[in-house]
Design an enzyme around this catalytic site. Structure first.
Site, PDB file in Angstrom:
ATOM      1  N   TRP A 218       0.944  -1.198   0.126  1.00 17.16           N
ATOM      2  CA  TRP A 218       0.095  -0.008  -0.220  1.00 17.16           C
ATOM      3  C   TRP A 218       0.798   1.255   0.076  1.00 17.16           C
ATOM      4  O   TRP A 218       1.860   1.219   0.680  1.00 17.16           O
ATOM      5  CB  TRP A 218      -0.892  -0.026   1.217  1.00 17.16           C
TER       6      TRP A 218
ATOM      7  N   PHE B 210      11.160  -1.270  13.182  1.00 18.37           N
ATOM      8  CA  PHE B 210       9.786  -0.741  12.752  1.00 18.37           C
ATOM      9  C   PHE B 210      10.206   0.317  11.749  1.00 18.37           C
ATOM     10  O   PHE B 210      10.710   1.262  12.082  1.00 18.37           O
ATOM     11  CB  PHE B 210       9.245  -0.031  14.165  1.00 18.37           C
TER      12      PHE B 210
ATOM     13  N   SER C 139      -0.131  -2.228   5.364  1.00 17.48           N
ATOM     14  CA  SER C 139       0.553  -2.185   6.591  1.00 17.48           C
ATOM     15  C   SER C 139      -0.218  -3.240   7.572  1.00 17.48           C
ATOM     16  O   SER C 139       0.354  -3.663   8.355  1.00 17.48           O
ATOM     17  CB  SER C 139       0.574  -1.067   7.277  1.00 17.48           C
TER      18      SER C 139
ATOM     19  N   HIS D  89      -9.880   5.107  10.093  1.00 18.44           N
ATOM     20  CA  HIS D  89      -8.839   4.172   9.848  1.00 18.44           C
ATOM     21  C   HIS D  89      -7.380   4.005   9.974  1.00 18.44           C
ATOM     22  O   HIS D  89      -6.898   3.010  10.604  1.00 18.44           O
ATOM     23  CB  HIS D  89      -9.168   3.806   8.190  1.00 18.44           C
TER      24      HIS D  89
HETATM   25  C1  DLZ Z   1      -7.236   0.211   3.725  1.00 19.62           C
HETATM   26  C2  DLZ Z   1      -5.956   0.965   3.818  1.00 19.62           C
HETATM   27  C3  DLZ Z   1      -6.049   2.223   3.957  1.00 19.62           C
HETATM   28  C4  DLZ Z   1      -7.463   3.311   3.994  1.00 19.62           C
HETATM   29  N1  DLZ Z   1      -4.728   3.121   4.170  1.00 19.62           N
HETATM   30  C5  DLZ Z   1      -3.758   2.545   4.334  1.00 19.62           C
HETATM   31  C6  DLZ Z   1      -2.588   3.357   4.282  1.00 19.62           C
HETATM   32  O1  DLZ Z   1      -2.387   4.323   4.399  1.00 19.62           O
HETATM   33  N2  DLZ Z   1      -1.452   2.408   4.472  1.00 19.62           N
HETATM   34  C7  DLZ Z   1      -1.488   1.071   4.384  1.00 19.62           C
HETATM   35  O2  DLZ Z   1      -0.500   0.495   4.487  1.00 19.62           O
HETATM   36  N3  DLZ Z   1      -2.390   0.350   4.294  1.00 19.62           N
HETATM   37  C8  DLZ Z   1      -3.656   0.992   4.260  1.00 19.62           C
HETATM   38  N4  DLZ Z   1      -4.868   0.246   4.070  1.00 19.62           N
HETATM   39  C9  DLZ Z   1      -4.805  -1.148   3.838  1.00 19.62           C
HETATM   40  C10 DLZ Z   1      -4.946  -1.933   5.052  1.00 19.62           C
HETATM   41  O3  DLZ Z   1      -3.539  -1.963   5.704  1.00 19.62           O
HETATM   42  C11 DLZ Z   1      -5.193  -3.297   4.867  1.00 19.62           C
HETATM   43  O4  DLZ Z   1      -4.132  -3.934   3.788  1.00 19.62           O
HETATM   44  C12 DLZ Z   1      -6.474  -3.584   4.348  1.00 19.62           C
HETATM   45  O5  DLZ Z   1      -7.418  -3.038   5.323  1.00 19.62           O
HETATM   46  C13 DLZ Z   1      -6.892  -4.987   4.260  1.00 19.62           C
HETATM   47  O6  DLZ Z   1      -6.690  -5.856   5.372  1.00 19.62           O
END
Ligand code: DLZ
Length: 158
Positions: free
Chosen positions: A31, A121, A65, A96
């Site tokens: 992500w 980390f 993450s 979130h």
């Molecule tokens: C869903 C989500 C959102 C809104 N924002 C981030 C983010 O800024 N950074 C990140 O690493 N992951 C984000 N995710 C995804 C969640 O970490 C996770 O992969 C999903 O909720 C599926 O479990």
């Protein structure tokens, strides 16, 4: 608390001769991968710079993450000495962000307590993309570089 004031990204005279024997695991959240790719790059190149062998660096990709905890748990069973968890969490309009930040930091702390393979980390928890860019190769350096140095130091203690 700002890392750019009190950073830790040079081994200097602490240079460790054993790095070429150390085994590293890197778990990368995909992500915001424009950021996490740069963090990985900084960490990977720093490990090589200090003598790590490419064949001693394992990588696992996870979707976001939130999944770093599971990825690190799996990596702890892959015969590595230390793990670097890489992610980038950017605040949005809802809560979130808070849940993911808390879950990842608590989860990784728990794994550090329960298991014997330390996890460093390298997760950015930023209010906007500009902060993330600044810390992944921008004006405040690259947190991946600092994390690789921290990983070498903690592996040498272990
Ligand atoms: C869903 C989500 C959102 C809104 N924002 C981030 C983010 O800024 N950074 C990140 O690493 N992951 C984000 N995710 C995804 C969640 O970490 C996770 O992969 C999903 O909720 C599926 O479990």
């Amino acid at each position: 608390m700002a890392t750019y004031i009190n950073n830790n990204f040079d081994l200097g005279s602490d240079a460790i001769s054993e790095v070429n024997k150390m085994k590293f695991g890197i778990v990368v959240s995909n992500w915001n991968n424009n950021i996490t790719d740069n963090l990985f790059d900084g960490a990977y190149k720093t490990l090589l710079k200090y003598g790590a062998k490419k064949s001693n660096i394992k990588k696992i990709d996870v979707p976001g993450s939130f999944e770093l905890v599971y990825g690190c748990k799996k990596m702890q069973n892959k015969n590595v000495d230390v793990i670097i968890a890489i992610g980038c969490i950017i605040k949005g309009e809802t809560d979130h962000y808070n849940y993911i930040c808390q879950s990842v930091s608590n989860g990784i702390s728990q794994l550090n307590i329960i298991n014997n393979i330390p996890i460093v980390f390298c997760v950015l928890t930023d209010h906007n993309i500009e902060q993330s860019i600044s810390r992944s190769g921008g004006k405040y350096g690259n947190k991946g570089i600092e994390s690789a140095v921290a990983a070498i130091k903690i592996a040498s203690i272990k």
